[in-house]
Write an enzyme that holds these catalytic residues in place. Structure first.
Site, short mmCIF file in Angstrom:
data_model
loop_
_atom_site.label_atom_id
_atom_site.label_comp_id
_atom_site.label_asym_id
_atom_site.label_seq_id
_atom_site.Cartn_x
_atom_site.Cartn_y
_atom_site.Cartn_z
N GLU A 293 0.80 -1.24 0.00
CA GLU A 293 0.00 0.00 0.00
C GLU A 293 0.82 1.28 0.00
O GLU A 293 0.56 2.19 0.79
CB GLU A 293 -0.97 -0.01 1.20
CG GLU A 293 -1.91 -1.20 1.19
CD GLU A 293 -2.92 -1.18 2.33
OE1 GLU A 293 -2.85 -0.30 3.19
OE2 GLU A 293 -3.80 -2.06 2.33
N GLU B 172 -6.02 -10.74 -1.42
CA GLU B 172 -6.81 -10.52 -0.19
C GLU B 172 -8.30 -10.53 -0.53
O GLU B 172 -9.06 -9.66 -0.11
CB GLU B 172 -6.42 -9.19 0.47
CG GLU B 172 -4.92 -9.09 0.74
CD GLU B 172 -4.52 -7.88 1.58
OE1 GLU B 172 -5.40 -7.20 2.15
OE2 GLU B 172 -3.31 -7.62 1.67
C1 XIL Z 1 -5.88 -6.35 8.36
C2 XIL Z 1 -6.10 -7.56 9.26
O1 XIL Z 1 -6.96 -8.46 8.62
C3 XIL Z 1 -6.67 -7.12 10.57
O2 XIL Z 1 -6.75 -8.22 11.48
C4 XIL Z 1 -5.80 -6.04 11.19
O3 XIL Z 1 -6.38 -5.56 12.37
C5 XIL Z 1 -5.61 -4.88 10.21
O4 XIL Z 1 -5.08 -5.40 9.00
N1 XIL Z 1 -4.98 -4.69 3.64
C6 XIL Z 1 -3.89 -5.43 4.06
C7 XIL Z 1 -3.99 -6.27 5.25
O5 XIL Z 1 -2.87 -5.44 3.35
O6 XIL Z 1 -2.79 -6.36 5.94
C8 XIL Z 1 -5.09 -5.80 6.17
O7 XIL Z 1 -5.22 -6.78 7.20
C9 XIL Z 1 -6.38 -5.60 5.43
C10 XIL Z 1 -6.22 -4.56 4.35
#
Ligand code: XIL
Length: 398
Positions: A174, A281
């Site tokens: 990101e 994701e």
């Molecule tokens: C999220 C996790 O799922 C949560 O448990 C945590 O509290 C915050 O992060 N994009 C990403 C992930 O790259 O690392 C994120 O994961 C969700 C959004």
């Protein structure tokens, strides 16, 4: 005798006819009510996808404490991603303190079940310990100190997991800005090191483990504006002689998106840059939200009116979700030469992060398995797409 024979013969005939009719009715019943292959509850994602791409789920090490979830993970998937345990804040909370135990547990599980694993992530502006790029007053550290911290972090983490089932890492997560005119997001790493912090991170990862696959991961990069920035980033890293093996499109989508043409164009355009594409994701949010973003700093506050399915998800919503997943996977199946992995963000609706984002404490249903680890309509629709033999992408093997 004859009569008796006749009688018993006709009796036998009648019995036979009844038996045939009954068998026919039973067969018809079985045909009508039993699940088609695509409704087969013994079907698994990893068998259906064959070797077209890896199929994974993101979990935390304590997911493994829940026997049903651990069993579901190894039964359905051939790849796992660490949801939180390998993030800088968790694995390297202080300059001289590393916390490898949770990650090691995931690695051991992957090894035991013959699964691949991907590392998420070496650098992200969230879940980042302050000491890495800022002083106690939150002022950026001098560039050289920040670089030293970054390199030490990457070298130690990659060194620790060398030879493990981890096949690749999200090196930076990101980094691209959501603001139309801005290229890179302002982050602690950028403020301390400068714009080249991404190149420095990719160089450090390559040096730490030359055999490790290196990924750049972000959300909304299937959308044209941010996609162009991702392409700019790939090119700038390559111009510096660095390797980017794959681009991770996060895939935090909903019943309203993504735009399928945008998705397909982005897969083609990234592939044309000479990188593989991963959906890293994936989830399909079914709850109302005023914005589609996976920026974890975004919040809609707690609004109970936005939590409509606390007593269960209505069938029509589950069916819409199944259709959405089906359409998305049909796009993936057309590009199996480019796509090397599809990973869901979490395993079941119970464990999904979307129960907490962008509103805390809601009841969401974004995944293929329900709160009892049972397959949902979306599971069967994905299996159906993955099992379609005449799909143009089906011939592609990697
Ligand atoms: C999220 C996790 O799922 C949560 O448990 C945590 O509290 C915050 O992060 N994009 C990403 C992930 O790259 O690392 C994120 O994961 C969700 C959004």
């Amino acid at each position: 005798m004859h009569k008796i024979d006749q009688f018993s013969g006709s009796k036998t005939l009648t019995a036979n006819a009844k038996w045939i009719a009954a068998s026919f009715l039973i067969a018809l019943h079985i045909f009508l009510v039993s699940p088609s292959p695509a409704m087969d509850t013994s079907a698994t994602l990893k068998n259906a996808v064959h070797n077209r791409f890896l199929i994974g789920a993101a979990v935390m090490s304590h997911t493994l404490d829940i026997p049903e979830e651990a069993a579901l993970l190894s039964r359905q998937f051939n790849c796992l991603t660490s949801e939180n345990d390998l993030k800088p804040q968790h694995i390297h909370p202080e300059p001289d303190k590393f916390n490898f135990a949770p990650g090691d547990r995931l690695v051991a599980f992957a090894r035991e079940h013959n699964m691949k694993m991907t590392g998420h992530c070496l650098l992200w502006h969230q879940a980042l310990p302050q000491w890495m790029f800022e002083d106690a007053a939150k002022k950026p550290l001098p560039r050289e100190k920040a670089l030293e911290n970054l390199r030490l972090h990457i070298k130690t983490v990659l060194g620790h997991f060398r030879g493990s089932p981890i096949i690749g890492w999200d090196v930076v997560n990101e980094a691209l800005s959501d603001k139309k005119e801005e290229y890179l997001r302002s982050t602690p790493a950028l403020r301390a090191i400068g714009d080249d912090y991404l190149a420095e991170a990719f160089a450090a990862a390559r040096d730490a483990d030359p055999n490790m696959a290196l990924y750049y991961n972000d959300y909304n990069i299937e959308q044209p504006v941010k996609r162009a920035k991702a392409i700019r980033l790939i090119r700038s890293l390559k111009e510096k002689g660095l390797r980017v093996d794959a681009i991770g499109i996060q895939g935090h989508w909903s019943l309203r998106g993504p735009n399928l043409k945008d998705l397909e164009d982005s897969i083609k355009e990234f592939a044309a840059e000479g990188v593989k594409v991963m959906i890293t994701e994936l989830d399909v949010d079914v709850l109302p939200s005023s914005r589609q973003t996976a920026d974890v700093s975004y919040s809609e506050g707690k609004q109970s009116k936005n939590d409509p399915y606390t007593a269960g998800c209505p069938d029509d919503v589950l069916n819409k979700q199944a259709k959405q997943y089906s359409e998305i996977f049909q796009v993936f199946m057309r590009h199996t030469d480019a796509i090397t992995r599809v990973t869901f963000w979490n395993l079941t609706d119970r464990s999904s992060w979307l129960n907490f984002f962008p509103v805390k404490g809601r009841t969401n249903y974004p995944l293929l398995f329900d709160r009892q680890c049972q397959p949902k309509p979306a599971f069967f629709s994905v299996i159906r797409v993955l099992s379609t033999p005449n799909n143009p992408g089906a011939a592609g093997t990697k």
